[in-house]
Write an enzyme that holds these catalytic residues in place. Structure first.
Site, PDB file in Angstrom:
ATOM      1  N   GLY A 202     -11.308  37.412  42.027  1.00 14.68           N
ATOM      2  CA  GLY A 202     -11.947  37.871  43.254  1.00 14.68           C
ATOM      3  C   GLY A 202     -11.248  39.097  43.827  1.00 14.68           C
ATOM      4  O   GLY A 202     -10.908  40.032  43.095  1.00 14.68           O
TER       5      GLY A 202
ATOM      6  N   ASP B  76      -8.504  40.491  44.381  1.00 14.03           N
ATOM      7  CA  ASP B  76      -7.084  40.385  44.007  1.00 14.03           C
ATOM      8  C   ASP B  76      -6.478  41.694  43.531  1.00 14.03           C
ATOM      9  O   ASP B  76      -5.329  41.741  43.114  1.00 14.03           O
ATOM     10  CB  ASP B  76      -6.901  39.319  42.931  1.00 14.03           C
ATOM     11  CG  ASP B  76      -7.646  39.655  41.634  1.00 14.03           C
ATOM     12  OD1 ASP B  76      -8.390  40.656  41.609  1.00 14.03           O
ATOM     13  OD2 ASP B  76      -7.484  38.903  40.642  1.00 14.03           O
TER      14      ASP B  76
ATOM     15  N   HIS C 154     -16.485  46.115  44.196  1.00 11.68           N
ATOM     16  CA  HIS C 154     -16.292  46.046  42.748  1.00 11.68           C
ATOM     17  C   HIS C 154     -15.065  45.226  42.375  1.00 11.68           C
ATOM     18  O   HIS C 154     -15.021  44.629  41.296  1.00 11.68           O
ATOM     19  CB  HIS C 154     -16.199  47.453  42.160  1.00 11.68           C
ATOM     20  CG  HIS C 154     -17.529  48.129  42.026  1.00 11.68           C
ATOM     21  ND1 HIS C 154     -18.092  48.445  40.817  1.00 11.68           N
ATOM     22  CD2 HIS C 154     -18.419  48.528  42.966  1.00 11.68           C
ATOM     23  CE1 HIS C 154     -19.276  49.021  41.000  1.00 11.68           C
ATOM     24  NE2 HIS C 154     -19.493  49.081  42.313  1.00 11.68           N
ATOM     25  N   ASP C 155     -14.075  45.207  43.242  1.00  9.43           N
ATOM     26  CA  ASP C 155     -12.909  44.370  42.976  1.00  9.43           C
ATOM     27  C   ASP C 155     -13.205  42.908  43.294  1.00  9.43           C
ATOM     28  O   ASP C 155     -12.945  42.020  42.482  1.00  9.43           O
ATOM     29  CB  ASP C 155     -11.719  44.848  43.818  1.00  9.43           C
ATOM     30  CG  ASP C 155     -10.450  44.045  43.527  1.00  9.43           C
ATOM     31  OD1 ASP C 155     -10.099  43.913  42.339  1.00  9.43           O
ATOM     32  OD2 ASP C 155      -9.824  43.563  44.478  1.00  9.43           O
TER      33      ASP C 155
ATOM     34  N   ASP D 151     -26.361  53.122  60.883  1.00  6.67           N
ATOM     35  CA  ASP D 151     -27.528  52.937  61.746  1.00  6.67           C
ATOM     36  C   ASP D 151     -28.635  52.256  60.959  1.00  6.67           C
ATOM     37  O   ASP D 151     -28.611  52.194  59.743  1.00  6.67           O
ATOM     38  CB  ASP D 151     -28.017  54.257  62.351  1.00  6.67           C
ATOM     39  CG  ASP D 151     -28.467  55.264  61.313  1.00  6.67           C
ATOM     40  OD1 ASP D 151     -29.279  54.903  60.442  1.00  6.67           O
ATOM     41  OD2 ASP D 151     -28.023  56.421  61.372  1.00  6.67           O
TER      42      ASP D 151
ATOM     43  N   GLU E  44     -16.340  55.791  48.497  1.00  8.05           N
ATOM     44  CA  GLU E  44     -15.782  55.243  47.267  1.00  8.05           C
ATOM     45  C   GLU E  44     -14.843  54.072  47.550  1.00  8.05           C
ATOM     46  O   GLU E  44     -14.792  53.107  46.781  1.00  8.05           O
ATOM     47  CB  GLU E  44     -15.042  56.340  46.500  1.00  8.05           C
ATOM     48  CG  GLU E  44     -15.951  57.435  45.942  1.00  8.05           C
ATOM     49  CD  GLU E  44     -16.985  56.894  44.978  1.00  8.05           C
ATOM     50  OE1 GLU E  44     -16.720  55.874  44.314  1.00  8.05           O
ATOM     51  OE2 GLU E  44     -18.079  57.489  44.889  1.00  8.05           O
TER      52      GLU E  44
END
Length: 366
Positions: free
Chosen positions: A93, A95, A74-75, A227, A67
């Site tokens: 972006g 931030d 996602h940020d 891998d 997560e």
């Protein structure tokens, strides 16, 4: 003349001392007898100790790592030069806006499920008085280092706090058409090959929200090492859905253990079949980490001025190394089961694991 020559020699000696000075620069003293090349990095040793114990269950490569890695993307991907060129706010972006403005951004459809890790990370960042943007990228880098054979990601500190929430609809979704995903990522500055490099993160990924019906089944687990087997399983032809049917963003699986986490629930896997670099990623697994490191380093500073950041990569632990066998076809599979569509680069010849075909029972529909 001799005096002038002596003065010149003295000048050279002085210049040599000035040039050599950085090599002897005193390191900053940090907690627990540790040191850093810059004072600004010391706090991150304390953050490291805290999150390994309280967030990552003593340094495991588990759900919180997955997560946290997801949150870095996602940020950061909330960044659109195209919107900026149209006179709109294109996002800051990497931030930390997804934490600072969590009441807004966690409601975005593409951010479904990130609210839990946001609520876990937010108090830790506040506790150590570091920016949310820095904390998100640091936690992702540390988390990856907990996974066997994981890359050691770069970490730059000093991101200023976000000033406003990211615009909606900047995070690609698994159900988006491939050309839309590539266009969105291209707007943020990523080539198709770099998108494929970022997909290596799915080798330690799981799903939580696309198909809830498989939760707790063999399809729903988080692998603990990086891998290239991920790319092999991604390219296997799907035959059926593991859960209660086709869900938004879900593709058919090849019905092998962990296919739910590694392939089934990520329509993004289609990109691997289209990328010219995917075949070499299978045949040359050593390149996966280096490509992932480079793409992640680029993503981690989206919207930031890197010249104003401090390199604190030395704080990131080094992942343990394990003997990973070369990529193989799962037992019962042949080269004909590979859906390789790269016409320029031939798919490498792989051997199949010995034994009967590995399958799991389908999860009953609820």
């Amino acid at each position: 003349m001799a005096k002038a020559a002596l003065s010149f020699v003295s000048l050279l000696s002085f210049v040599s001392l000035v040039v050599a000075a950085p090599a002897h620069q005193r390191r900053a003293a940090c907690s627990n007898g540790r040191s850093a090349s810059n004072d600004a990095c010391c706090v991150w040793f304390d953050v490291l100790d805290d999150i390994q114990e309280s967030l990552f269950d003593g340094g495991e490569c588990g759900e919180e790592v997955h997560e946290s890695l997801r949150l870095t993307f996602h940020d950061a991907i909330g960044f659109s030069p195209a919107l900026t060129s149209q006179g709109q706010f294109g996002g800051g972006g990497a931030d930390g806006s997804i934490i600072k403005f969590s009441d807004i951004e966690t409601d975005f459809p593409a951010n479904n499920g990130v609210d839990e890790i946001v609520e876990l990370q937010k108090p830790l960042a506040l506790k150590h008085n570091v920016s949310f943007g820095d904390f998100i990228q640091f936690a992702g880098a540390v988390g990856v280092s907990n996974c066997a054979n994981g890359p050691r990601l770069q970490f730059l500190a000093g991101r200023p706090d976000a000033t406003e929430a990211s615009p909606n609809f900047l995070v690609p979704e698994p159900s988006d058409p491939v050309d839309s995903i590539l266009a969105r990522m291209g707007d943020a500055g990523f080539s198709p090959d770099e998108v494929i490099a970022l997909l290596a993160s799915h080798s330690v990924a799981a799903q939580d929200t696309i198909d809830p019906s498989i939760a707790g089944s063999p399809f729903d687990s988080t692998p603990s090492q990086f891998d290239s087997q991920f790319f092999v399983e991604t390219l296997l032809k799907g035959t059926a859905f593991p859960g209660n049917g086709s869900n938004r963003g879900e593709v058919e699986a090849h019905w092998l253990v962990n296919s739910g986490s590694n392939q089934t629930l990520f329509l993004l896997a289609t990109l691997v079949r289209l990328a010219l670099g995917s075949h070499s990623s299978v045949s040359k697994p050593d390149t996966i980490n280096s490509r992932f490191e480079a793409a992640m380093a680029k993503m981690a500073i989206l919207g930031q001025d890197a010249s104003k950041l401090v390199d604190c990569s030395e704080v990131i632990p080094v992942a343990s190394n394990t003997n990973v066998k070369p990529p193989t076809l799962p037992a019962g599979k042949t080269q004909d089961d590979i859906e390789a569509s790269c016409s320029i680069e031939a798919f490498p010849t792989l051997t199949a694991d010995a034994g009967p075909a590995t399958t799991v029972a389908r999860v009953p529909a609820s």
